[in-house]
Design a protein around this motif. Structure first.
Motif, PDB file in Angstrom:
ATOM      1  N   GLY A 136       0.851  -1.176   0.000  1.00 11.38           N
ATOM      2  CA  GLY A 136       0.000   0.000   0.000  1.00 11.38           C
ATOM      3  C   GLY A 136       0.893   1.234   0.000  1.00 11.38           C
ATOM      4  O   GLY A 136       2.083   1.146   0.317  1.00 11.38           O
ATOM      5  N   THR A 137       0.335   2.382  -0.357  1.00  7.66           N
ATOM      6  CA  THR A 137       1.130   3.612  -0.428  1.00  7.66           C
ATOM      7  C   THR A 137       0.333   4.800   0.077  1.00  7.66           C
ATOM      8  O   THR A 137      -0.854   4.933  -0.243  1.00  7.66           O
ATOM      9  N   ILE A 138       0.992   5.650   0.843  1.00  8.29           N
ATOM     10  CA  ILE A 138       0.431   6.953   1.215  1.00  8.29           C
ATOM     11  C   ILE A 138       1.317   8.017   0.583  1.00  8.29           C
ATOM     12  O   ILE A 138       2.540   8.002   0.754  1.00  8.29           O
ATOM     13  N   LEU A 139       0.721   8.916  -0.163  1.00 10.21           N
ATOM     14  CA  LEU A 139       1.432  10.055  -0.742  1.00 10.21           C
ATOM     15  C   LEU A 139       1.272  11.233   0.204  1.00 10.21           C
ATOM     16  O   LEU A 139       0.163  11.529   0.656  1.00 10.21           O
ATOM     17  N   THR A 140       2.389  11.912   0.485  1.00 11.32           N
ATOM     18  CA  THR A 140       2.337  12.967   1.489  1.00 11.32           C
ATOM     19  C   THR A 140       3.452  13.985   1.262  1.00 11.32           C
ATOM     20  O   THR A 140       4.452  13.690   0.589  1.00 11.32           O
ATOM     21  N   ASN A 141       3.281  15.153   1.851  1.00  6.29           N
ATOM     22  CA  ASN A 141       4.350  16.160   1.898  1.00  6.29           C
ATOM     23  C   ASN A 141       4.919  16.289   3.304  1.00  6.29           C
ATOM     24  O   ASN A 141       5.684  17.214   3.589  1.00  6.29           O
ATOM     25  N   ALA A 142       4.545  15.392   4.179  1.00  8.18           N
ATOM     26  CA  ALA A 142       5.102  15.412   5.530  1.00  8.18           C
ATOM     27  C   ALA A 142       6.610  15.200   5.465  1.00  8.18           C
ATOM     28  O   ALA A 142       7.109  14.467   4.600  1.00  8.18           O
ATOM     29  N   PRO A 143       7.377  15.840   6.338  1.00  6.11           N
ATOM     30  CA  PRO A 143       8.837  15.657   6.311  1.00  6.11           C
ATOM     31  C   PRO A 143       9.220  14.242   6.745  1.00  6.11           C
ATOM     32  O   PRO A 143       8.821  13.789   7.819  1.00  6.11           O
ATOM     33  N   ILE A 144       9.944  13.556   5.893  1.00  2.20           N
ATOM     34  CA  ILE A 144      10.410  12.202   6.203  1.00  2.20           C
ATOM     35  C   ILE A 144      11.856  12.074   5.758  1.00  2.20           C
ATOM     36  O   ILE A 144      12.364  12.878   4.970  1.00  2.20           O
ATOM     37  N   VAL A 145      12.534  11.058   6.251  1.00  2.00           N
ATOM     38  CA  VAL A 145      13.884  10.729   5.801  1.00  2.00           C
ATOM     39  C   VAL A 145      13.762   9.550   4.849  1.00  2.00           C
ATOM     40  O   VAL A 145      13.441   8.433   5.260  1.00  2.00           O
ATOM     41  N   ALA A 146      13.978   9.812   3.561  1.00  2.00           N
ATOM     42  CA  ALA A 146      13.810   8.780   2.545  1.00  2.00           C
ATOM     43  C   ALA A 146      15.028   7.862   2.485  1.00  2.00           C
ATOM     44  O   ALA A 146      16.166   8.294   2.707  1.00  2.00           O
ATOM     45  N   ALA A 147      14.782   6.607   2.167  1.00  2.00           N
ATOM     46  CA  ALA A 147      15.860   5.634   2.000  1.00  2.00           C
ATOM     47  C   ALA A 147      16.477   5.766   0.609  1.00  2.00           C
ATOM     48  O   ALA A 147      15.944   6.463  -0.264  1.00  2.00           O
ATOM     49  N   GLU A 148      17.598   5.089   0.409  1.00  2.49           N
ATOM     50  CA  GLU A 148      18.226   5.049  -0.915  1.00  2.49           C
ATOM     51  C   GLU A 148      17.459   4.063  -1.792  1.00  2.49           C
ATOM     52  O   GLU A 148      17.185   2.927  -1.376  1.00  2.49           O
ATOM     53  N   PRO A 149      17.098   4.455  -2.999  1.00  7.00           N
ATOM     54  CA  PRO A 149      16.333   3.549  -3.863  1.00  7.00           C
ATOM     55  C   PRO A 149      17.170   2.387  -4.390  1.00  7.00           C
ATOM     56  O   PRO A 149      18.396   2.474  -4.453  1.00  7.00           O
ATOM     57  N   VAL A 150      16.502   1.317  -4.735  1.00  8.55           N
ATOM     58  CA  VAL A 150      17.148   0.191  -5.402  1.00  8.55           C
ATOM     59  C   VAL A 150      17.168   0.494  -6.898  1.00  8.55           C
ATOM     60  O   VAL A 150      16.155   0.896  -7.471  1.00  8.55           O
ATOM     61  N   THR A 151      18.299   0.309  -7.534  1.00  6.13           N
ATOM     62  CA  THR A 151      18.434   0.674  -8.946  1.00  6.13           C
ATOM     63  C   THR A 151      18.863  -0.485  -9.838  1.00  6.13           C
ATOM     64  O   THR A 151      19.114  -0.301 -11.017  1.00  6.13           O
ATOM     65  N   LYS A 152      18.928  -1.702  -9.262  1.00  5.42           N
ATOM     66  CA  LYS A 152      19.377  -2.843 -10.057  1.00  5.42           C
ATOM     67  C   LYS A 152      18.618  -4.095  -9.656  1.00  5.42           C
ATOM     68  O   LYS A 152      18.375  -4.349  -8.480  1.00  5.42           O
ATOM     69  N   SER A 153      18.264  -4.892 -10.655  1.00  2.93           N
ATOM     70  CA  SER A 153      17.606  -6.164 -10.395  1.00  2.93           C
ATOM     71  C   SER A 153      18.577  -7.142  -9.757  1.00  2.93           C
ATOM     72  O   SER A 153      19.765  -7.162 -10.078  1.00  2.93           O
ATOM     73  N   ALA A 154      18.067  -7.942  -8.839  1.00  2.39           N
ATOM     74  CA  ALA A 154      18.872  -9.000  -8.238  1.00  2.39           C
ATOM     75  C   ALA A 154      18.378 -10.382  -8.672  1.00  2.39           C
ATOM     76  O   ALA A 154      18.691 -11.387  -8.033  1.00  2.39           O
ATOM     77  N   CYS A 155      17.609 -10.426  -9.756  1.00  3.58           N
ATOM     78  CA  CYS A 155      17.117 -11.708 -10.254  1.00  3.58           C
ATOM     79  C   CYS A 155      18.225 -12.550 -10.889  1.00  3.58           C
ATOM     80  O   CYS A 155      18.108 -13.778 -10.954  1.00  3.58           O
ATOM     81  N   GLY A 156      19.268 -11.877 -11.365  1.00  3.13           N
ATOM     82  CA  GLY A 156      20.377 -12.606 -11.969  1.00  3.13           C
ATOM     83  C   GLY A 156      19.920 -13.436 -13.157  1.00  3.13           C
ATOM     84  O   GLY A 156      19.164 -12.965 -14.005  1.00  3.13           O
ATOM     85  N   SER A 157      20.330 -14.693 -13.191  1.00  4.64           N
ATOM     86  CA  SER A 157      19.976 -15.565 -14.314  1.00  4.64           C
ATOM     87  C   SER A 157      18.701 -16.358 -14.062  1.00  4.64           C
ATOM     88  O   SER A 157      18.275 -17.152 -14.905  1.00  4.64           O
ATOM     89  N   CYS A 158      18.093 -16.166 -12.910  1.00  2.00           N
ATOM     90  CA  CYS A 158      16.877 -16.919 -12.551  1.00  2.00           C
ATOM     91  C   CYS A 158      15.737 -16.583 -13.508  1.00  2.00           C
ATOM     92  O   CYS A 158      15.466 -15.414 -13.781  1.00  2.00           O
ATOM     93  N   ARG A 159      15.050 -17.615 -13.972  1.00  2.36           N
ATOM     94  CA  ARG A 159      13.894 -17.453 -14.855  1.00  2.36           C
ATOM     95  C   ARG A 159      12.720 -18.320 -14.373  1.00  2.36           C
ATOM     96  O   ARG A 159      11.876 -18.729 -15.174  1.00  2.36           O
ATOM     97  N   ALA A 160      12.690 -18.589 -13.072  1.00  4.48           N
ATOM     98  CA  ALA A 160      11.667 -19.481 -12.536  1.00  4.48           C
ATOM     99  C   ALA A 160      10.258 -18.983 -12.825  1.00  4.48           C
ATOM    100  O   ALA A 160       9.365 -19.763 -13.180  1.00  4.48           O
ATOM    101  N   CYS A 161      10.021 -17.686 -12.689  1.00  5.49           N
ATOM    102  CA  CYS A 161       8.685 -17.140 -12.922  1.00  5.49           C
ATOM    103  C   CYS A 161       8.281 -17.232 -14.386  1.00  5.49           C
ATOM    104  O   CYS A 161       7.102 -17.410 -14.711  1.00  5.49           O
ATOM    105  N   VAL A 162       9.270 -17.107 -15.277  1.00 10.92           N
ATOM    106  CA  VAL A 162       8.987 -17.167 -16.721  1.00 10.92           C
ATOM    107  C   VAL A 162       8.407 -18.525 -17.076  1.00 10.92           C
ATOM    108  O   VAL A 162       7.384 -18.641 -17.764  1.00 10.92           O
ATOM    109  N   GLY A 163       9.064 -19.581 -16.590  1.00  8.31           N
ATOM    110  CA  GLY A 163       8.591 -20.924 -16.894  1.00  8.31           C
ATOM    111  C   GLY A 163       7.307 -21.293 -16.191  1.00  8.31           C
ATOM    112  O   GLY A 163       6.565 -22.162 -16.658  1.00  8.31           O
ATOM    113  N   ALA A 164       7.006 -20.626 -15.073  1.00  8.67           N
ATOM    114  CA  ALA A 164       5.818 -20.968 -14.286  1.00  8.67           C
ATOM    115  C   ALA A 164       4.550 -20.311 -14.816  1.00  8.67           C
ATOM    116  O   ALA A 164       3.446 -20.747 -14.469  1.00  8.67           O
TER     117      ALA A 164
END
Length: 216
Positions: A136-164
């Motif tokens: 779920g998400t709340i959009l707000t202008n309240a002051p918060i300390v944001a985390a560093e975003p993730v910018t890279k997939s960690a799926c690697g060579s896994c394709r389990a979902c593709v075959g499923a």
């Protein structure tokens, strides 16, 4: 907000800076608060070749809990003088260009909050719980300390979902920030297959086969 969210049943609360997104997409709000709830392993592990009615009920129950948690956080923010918007856990909005989109993408805020990445399946992959979460998400202008975003997939060579995927809707590409969803999977093919193959389970049934196939 963390203690409030967790006291109401959230597994994790994350904070993101949305300012890099187009203003219209984020409804002119600067920050996002992500609410994560882990789905039941006991229920998910019952899924075999098709989703179960128990999973379908669980999915909807968790969505209702997320909406309640987001509402309670929104009310707390507004009591402090910060008008905010709670995005429903599961809601499609009218968009001729994309009939399978929501008012705001929960996984976008969750990735920007550093909670995980987007899998080949186009699902959000939590760093600890994999795709076995709802958001779920709340959009707000309240002051918060944001985390560093993730910018890279960690799926690697896994394709389990593709075959499923019984709808063969998952393209198999690795996610990169800014990649359109349709480069990862065909939302229409997924939706049509669920309607045709699982209509006996219930209206609006969700599949879950790619969720349980993920090794994370």
């Amino acid at each position: 907000m963390i203690s409030l969210g967790q006291s109401l049943g959230a597994t994790e609360i994350g904070f993101s800076d949305l300012s890099l997104l187009p203003a219209q997409k984020r409804m002119n709000f600067e920050h996002g608060i992500s609410v994560v709830i882990k789905l039941s392993d006991g229920i998910l592990n019952q899924i075999g070749t098709e989703p179960t009615q128990t999973y379908f009920s669980h999915y909807r129950s968790v969505n209702r809990l997320i909406d309640d948690i987001c509402l309670r956080i929104l009310l707390a923010l507004e009591a402090q003088g910060y008008p905010s918007v709670a995005i429903p856990a599961s809601q499609s909005v009218t968009d001729p260009k994309d009939p399978f989109t929501g008012a705001f993408q929960h996984k976008t805020a969750a990735v920007l909050a550093g909670l995980g990445w987007i899998g080949r399946s186009a699902l959000f992959i939590h760093q600890r719980y994999g795709p076995r979460v709802r958001l779920g998400t709340i959009l707000t202008n309240a002051p918060i300390v944001a985390a560093e975003p993730v910018t890279k997939s960690a799926c690697g060579s896994c394709r389990a979902c593709v075959g499923a995927c019984p709808a063969m809707a998952i393209e198999g590409r690795l996610w990169e920030p800014g990649m359109p969803r349709n480069q990862l999977y065909d939302a229409y093919a997924c939706s049509q297959y669920m309607k045709e193959a699982y209509h006996h389970i219930g209206r609006g049934v969700v599949c879950g086969l790619c969720v349980v196939a993920c090794p994370i």
